[in-house]
Design an enzyme around this catalytic site. Structure first.
Site, mmCIF file in Angstrom:
data_model
loop_
_atom_site.group_PDB
_atom_site.id
_atom_site.type_symbol
_atom_site.label_atom_id
_atom_site.label_comp_id
_atom_site.label_asym_id
_atom_site.label_seq_id
_atom_site.Cartn_x
_atom_site.Cartn_y
_atom_site.Cartn_z
ATOM 1 N N CYS A 222 0.253 -1.379 0.098
ATOM 2 C CA CYS A 222 -0.062 -0.415 -0.145
ATOM 3 C C CYS A 222 0.777 1.470 0.199
ATOM 4 O O CYS A 222 0.406 2.210 -0.417
ATOM 5 C CB CYS A 222 -0.717 0.165 1.464
ATOM 6 N N GLN B 211 1.551 5.355 8.791
ATOM 7 C CA GLN B 211 0.118 4.669 8.260
ATOM 8 C C GLN B 211 -0.525 4.516 9.445
ATOM 9 O O GLN B 211 -0.586 4.412 10.356
ATOM 10 C CB GLN B 211 1.448 3.521 7.915
ATOM 11 N N ARG C 238 3.060 3.581 12.292
ATOM 12 C CA ARG C 238 1.926 3.275 12.767
ATOM 13 C C ARG C 238 1.370 4.706 13.142
ATOM 14 O O ARG C 238 2.565 4.886 14.031
ATOM 15 C CB ARG C 238 1.653 1.543 13.072
ATOM 16 N N HIS D 9 -2.793 6.386 4.368
ATOM 17 C CA HIS D 9 -1.262 6.347 5.114
ATOM 18 C C HIS D 9 -0.688 8.343 3.926
ATOM 19 O O HIS D 9 -1.220 8.098 2.642
ATOM 20 C CB HIS D 9 -0.364 5.272 4.178
HETATM 21 P P1 NAP Z 1 -8.908 -9.166 6.893
HETATM 22 O O1 NAP Z 1 -9.945 -8.411 7.151
HETATM 23 O O2 NAP Z 1 -8.334 -10.531 7.487
HETATM 24 O O3 NAP Z 1 -9.928 -10.478 5.738
HETATM 25 C C1 NAP Z 1 -9.374 -11.609 5.657
HETATM 26 C C2 NAP Z 1 -10.284 -13.253 5.399
HETATM 27 O O4 NAP Z 1 -10.299 -13.249 6.872
HETATM 28 C C3 NAP Z 1 -12.440 -13.058 5.597
HETATM 29 O O5 NAP Z 1 -12.055 -12.407 3.886
HETATM 30 C C4 NAP Z 1 -12.689 -13.682 5.324
HETATM 31 O O6 NAP Z 1 -12.330 -14.696 4.673
HETATM 32 C C5 NAP Z 1 -11.734 -13.380 6.768
HETATM 33 N N1 NAP Z 1 -12.523 -13.511 8.062
HETATM 34 C C6 NAP Z 1 -12.828 -13.976 9.074
HETATM 35 N N2 NAP Z 1 -13.961 -13.300 9.766
HETATM 36 C C7 NAP Z 1 -14.170 -12.483 9.538
HETATM 37 C C8 NAP Z 1 -14.568 -10.742 9.545
HETATM 38 N N3 NAP Z 1 -15.738 -11.055 10.829
HETATM 39 N N4 NAP Z 1 -14.986 -10.330 9.033
HETATM 40 C C9 NAP Z 1 -14.566 -10.046 7.858
HETATM 41 N N5 NAP Z 1 -13.876 -11.503 7.122
HETATM 42 C C10 NAP Z 1 -13.420 -12.205 7.957
HETATM 43 O O7 NAP Z 1 -7.501 -9.356 5.456
HETATM 44 P P2 NAP Z 1 -7.605 -7.976 4.829
HETATM 45 O O8 NAP Z 1 -6.943 -6.842 5.508
HETATM 46 O O9 NAP Z 1 -8.500 -7.573 3.691
HETATM 47 O O10 NAP Z 1 -5.940 -8.818 3.906
HETATM 48 C C11 NAP Z 1 -6.094 -9.627 3.218
HETATM 49 C C12 NAP Z 1 -4.745 -9.267 2.145
HETATM 50 O O11 NAP Z 1 -4.464 -8.274 1.470
HETATM 51 C C13 NAP Z 1 -3.447 -10.132 3.143
HETATM 52 O O12 NAP Z 1 -2.823 -9.922 2.399
HETATM 53 C C14 NAP Z 1 -3.316 -8.188 3.341
HETATM 54 O O13 NAP Z 1 -1.968 -8.497 3.217
HETATM 55 C C15 NAP Z 1 -3.626 -7.490 1.801
HETATM 56 N N6 NAP Z 1 -3.228 -6.376 2.013
HETATM 57 C C16 NAP Z 1 -4.004 -5.379 2.917
HETATM 58 C C17 NAP Z 1 -3.919 -3.660 2.426
HETATM 59 C C18 NAP Z 1 -5.053 -3.603 3.922
HETATM 60 O O14 NAP Z 1 -4.283 -2.109 4.081
HETATM 61 N N7 NAP Z 1 -5.520 -4.093 4.911
HETATM 62 C C19 NAP Z 1 -3.237 -2.996 2.034
HETATM 63 C C20 NAP Z 1 -2.759 -4.159 0.827
HETATM 64 C C21 NAP Z 1 -2.450 -5.014 0.854
HETATM 65 P P3 NAP Z 1 -13.251 -15.924 4.588
HETATM 66 O O15 NAP Z 1 -15.085 -15.346 4.211
HETATM 67 O O16 NAP Z 1 -13.362 -17.194 4.313
HETATM 68 O O17 NAP Z 1 -14.224 -16.199 5.895
#
Ligand code: NAP
Length: 372
Positions: A137, A164, A269, A276
């Protein structure tokens, strides 16, 4: 025929922002979406405009995944590392668009940021590339901000000090931050109603709560009224992993692995929610008048918002509060430094869930759809 497009990780933070953007831009009318879940297969999927929710498919079922033309995965690195190689080994030839870092440095993958590297994306697409990763990001936002200067090849090196947002550390950190803000207020709420209350007492109550919180939850350092000057794991260079990605990913996106553009700095952070910010120092290869530099920055792409280096404009337009939730890449505080005319400083910020995560993935889907 519309391409069958699997969406994995659509419930997560990046995935849900992606869903929102795809709905806004009408992308779902151009694909046949199939929603997957790792933890909830069989449960009802999302309701799309005018369509009944379909049951979620199992995101670990290679047979089902192999029936997709395109897969967009926002589930995380661990999932991608576990599933993607097996799917390819299965003979799957579709396009995989990934939000995680798992495949960014893989030989057969391209980091997508099309306002910056569209020519490379087109070249690789024509050459048969089928794996596309969203960038880190901070790196994506930095390159979006400096796109004009980089295109002119004016930049000799970049040092960036980041501020960030909590969202970069996931939903847990955002919840914790909001709870901390509530607790901090609660511990001084009574004193705040008394205009005569001593400021020293107010600060002491809040600081004492903060110290207790930090001591009681070492795994989750408080962000409210605080900051964390280390993001990610340690590298032998003394950089954090987040800092190391700066140069690695920037050079990969810009396509300059043999003559790397030096990029380094400290990643910190802070308690903003999803923007960010970065304070950038860069050295130019030659002296360029400030007005020319500003014009070059501003004209780089339609999302760039150049903020005049003035107190009011900076305070109102160059903040997370002003930029959050929008696609704007704000750039301001642009000035030549007293260090010398080739040293330029600026401050930039962008929504890290949009240009920092979901938007490049959504636009890559659009690029693939142009070809089908
Ligand atoms: P996240 O919010 O933790 O979500 C990942 C998965 O967790 C969901 O698809 C879901 O999968 C599961 N999950 C379990 N409980 C949940 C709940 N209560 N609410 C929503 N989902 C739940 O992950 P993320 O932050 O979006 O990041 C995803 C990827 O993108 C990572 O590799 C990260 O490094 C990358 N990324 C993140 C960011 C950022 O700012 N966060 C920026 C750039 C790249 P199921 O439906 O299969 O259970």
């Amino acid at each position: 025929m519309k391409p069958r497009t699997g969406l994995i990780g659509w419930r997560g933070m990046v995935g849900s922002v992606l869903m929102e953007r795809m709905a806004t831009e009408g992308d779902f009318t151009r694909i046949e979406p199939v929603f997957f879940s790792e933890s909830q297969p069989g449960e009802p999927g999302p309701c799309l405009d005018g369509l009944a929710a379909q049951p979620l498919e199992d995101a670990t079922n290679l047979h089902l995944l192999a029936a997709m033309d395109i897969i967009i995965c926002c589930q995380g690195s661990e999932f991608t590392r576990r599933i993607y190689p097996d799917l390819r080994a299965h003979g799957w030839q579709g396009h995989w668009i990934d939000a995680s870092s798992a495949l960014r440095m893989a030989e057969d993958s391209v980091i997508v940021l099309d306002p910056v590297n569209r020519a490379m994306i087109d070249r690789q697409l024509a050459a048969g590339t089928r794996t596309w990763s969203g960038g880190n990001c901070t790196v994506s936002l930095l390159l979006m901000a400096l796109a004009g200067l980089l295109r002119q090849d004016w930049v000799e090196w970049i040092s960036t000090m980041t501020y960030q947002a909590a969202s970069g550390a996931g939903a847990v950190q955002i919840r914790a931050l909001l709870q901390e803000m509530g607790h901090l207020h609660a511990c001084v709420a009574h004193q705040l109603t008394d205009p005569a209350a001593a400021l020293r007492d107010l600060e002491a109550s809040a600081s004492s709560w903060l110290a207790q919180r930090a001591a009681s939850s070492p795994a989750l350092v408080p962000l409210a009224a605080n900051l964390i000057p280390y993001i990610g794991t340690a590298r032998p260079t003394g950089q954090s992993d987040e800092e190391g990605k700066g140069q690695e990913e920037a050079c990969r996106i810009l396509g300059c692995p043999d003559a790397p553009l030096p990029v380094d700095g400290l990643c910190v952070r802070v308690g903003s929610l999803r923007c960010h910010a970065q304070a950038v120092t860069l050295r130019l290869k030659r002296e360029v008048p400030l007005a020319e530099l500003e014009a070059c920055l501003a004209q780089a792409h339609p999302w760039l918002h150049l903020v005049p280096n003035e107190p009011d404009a900076s305070r109102h337009q160059l903040t997370p509060a002003a930029v959050s939730g929008s696609l704007r890449i704000a750039v301001g505080r642009v000035r030549q430094m007293t260090l010398g005319p080739r040293y330029l400083t600026l401050f930039t910020l962008g929504d890290q869930l949009l240009w920092g995560a979901a938007e490049p993935l959504r636009r890559q889907l659009g690029i693939l759809l142009e070809r089908t």
